[in-house]
Design a protein around this motif. Sequence first.
Motif, short mmCIF file in Angstrom:
data_model
loop_
_atom_site.label_atom_id
_atom_site.label_comp_id
_atom_site.label_asym_id
_atom_site.label_seq_id
_atom_site.Cartn_x
_atom_site.Cartn_y
_atom_site.Cartn_z
N HIS A 199 0.85 -1.20 0.00
CA HIS A 199 0.00 0.00 0.00
C HIS A 199 0.88 1.25 0.00
CE1 HIS A 199 -3.43 2.60 0.88
NE2 HIS A 199 -2.66 3.19 1.77
N TYR A 200 0.63 2.15 -0.96
CA TYR A 200 1.49 3.31 -1.14
C TYR A 200 0.84 4.65 -0.78
CZ TYR A 200 4.46 0.15 -3.85
OH TYR A 200 5.26 -0.88 -4.26
N ARG A 201 -0.49 4.78 -0.96
CA ARG A 201 -1.11 6.10 -0.84
C ARG A 201 -0.91 6.72 0.53
NH1 ARG A 201 -6.40 5.02 -1.26
NH2 ARG A 201 -6.47 5.27 -3.51
N SER A 202 -1.26 5.99 1.58
CA SER A 202 -1.26 6.55 2.93
C SER A 202 0.16 6.71 3.45
CB SER A 202 -2.06 5.63 3.88
OG SER A 202 -3.36 5.42 3.38
N LEU A 203 0.52 7.95 3.78
CA LEU A 203 1.86 8.22 4.30
C LEU A 203 1.91 8.10 5.82
CD1 LEU A 203 2.92 11.20 2.01
CD2 LEU A 203 3.25 8.75 1.69
N HIS A 204 0.78 7.72 6.42
CA HIS A 204 0.75 7.39 7.85
C HIS A 204 -0.08 6.13 8.00
CE1 HIS A 204 -0.02 7.64 12.20
NE2 HIS A 204 1.08 8.37 12.24
#
Length: 570
Positions: A30-35
């Motif tokens: 999963h790449y979108r969420s940076l947290h």
Amino acid sequence: DDSENETSDLESILGMCETKNALGKMLRWHYRSLHESLIDFSNNQFYENKLVIFPSPGSKYRMGIVFHHLKNTFYDRGKTRTNPQEAEIVADAVIEHARRNPKLSLGVAAFSTAQRQCIQDILEIKRRKNPDVEAYFNSHPAEPFFVKNLENVQGDERDVIFISIGYGRSMDGYIAMSFGPLNNEGGEKRLNVLITRAKLRCEIFTNITSEDIDLNRTQKYGIRVLKEFLYYAEHGKFNISEESERSEDSYFEQAVADKLISLGYLVRKQVGSQGFYIDLAIVDPQNPGRYILGIECDGATYHSARSARDRDRLRQQVLENIGWKIHRIWSTDWFRHPDEELKRVVQAIEKAKEIIAVDDSEEEKEQENYEAHVAFLRENVQETENEIPMYECAIVSSEIANYDFHLHSTGKLAGWMESVVKVESPVHFDEVARRMVEAAGVSKVGSRIRDCLVQAMEYLKNANRIKVVGQFLWTKQMEKPVIRNRVNLANSARKIRYIAPEEIGLSIEKVVTDSIAIEQDDIAVLVGKMFGFNRITEDMKGEILIVVQKLIDEKVLKEEGPLIKQVDKL
């Protein structure tokens, strides 16, 4: 062509493939969420914890899920079907975001169309009151600001997402187990889409908590998932018994951590969530929510496992792309030369500190530049879409200075007066007089000169060459004036009484139309700025509000409580 349509009831191509028992492969990283908190709930509820979620190194900005419990707001269940106080708070948060975090894109999502419209209406008013932030709403062309309802956010992603639930506790304390689209079949899928739109931060605005949702009163799965999500948003964990924390993998990791702690560094172990963990992370003492450096402690088996090395190299690239700085220690090197390896780790930490300090300094400088730009906008409000043209002053022929003013014929004076009206219509009589006496080299308009000018005006009027409306002179052809910015005029000429009521009326209509609904005092401020006045006096406000009332009497505008709105046209 005559065969039965087998796909009409299917939601997607994915659903069709599943009905045909096609082989599937799950995309796990999963790449979108940076947290991690932005995807952790969906991973648990919808993806069987199969996603590989990379931990965040933190940021100067708040990250992850933020829960706002607005217990003093109320859902108007019987009438508007909105929570107006919640919408007001969300709109305030948008303005604050535009002012404090202009680099981050933003989207607002509401559970219902009614709540979305309520937020839009209130935000329009606030944008007119805060022209200094207007540039923000055009500053992210690739990810423009939006206000949408739950059913329309599929495919959108922004740095920050605000979610306004709207539904909830009414004034009498009753909470209906009705949450719009969530009550429908597949409502949980819409919720999953909504809560995974944010890359950096997702803020929830609601007047209820998970405890307020009574599952004994509803069987809808979407509402059950909402209850679990609200608990996670409020408490930062799942409403289930959790296993004990993951311990470090080896004595090696513990030895590295102990040495760094003895040197005064704050070390956290096994940072991350389901799918991926970083062995050790050094906490930024100036910003405890951020990590300076991630440390990977690799055992001896990695030397002989090429696939593991390739896998970890790729994971390291992903981590560095989302902001991590990674330092790797081999166990064999650590045990053979512990002092040298410790020295290398310390050097890596100190270098990472320097890089962060430089990055922070650049961000602060950018913020200072933005704030300076905001200050400039506050003093010099510009129309960004439809620029207001500058007022153009007529130039009277120098021939007027050849003789004493009263020695010119009425016909001559009338010709020069008409030339002023053609350029400046509608123009106040005193302004026409000013142009003519200045061209004649006369210091002031005395009674004798005024009488000459009045005769010239009457001459033009009787000859049907101009129109005279009150104190203003119009060209014969002009039916509707043009709004003009007078910031370029001398202070003596920048008076509200020198602006025709018809021109003031046009500017009022424009302000009300652009704002949808606005209070009278705010109309006066915005109209004044449109004409180039930096400060609005009580006398100026009074003149403008007289025209506002005239437009209300003429049914051009209407009052709804403290707000002024445009009358709906049939």
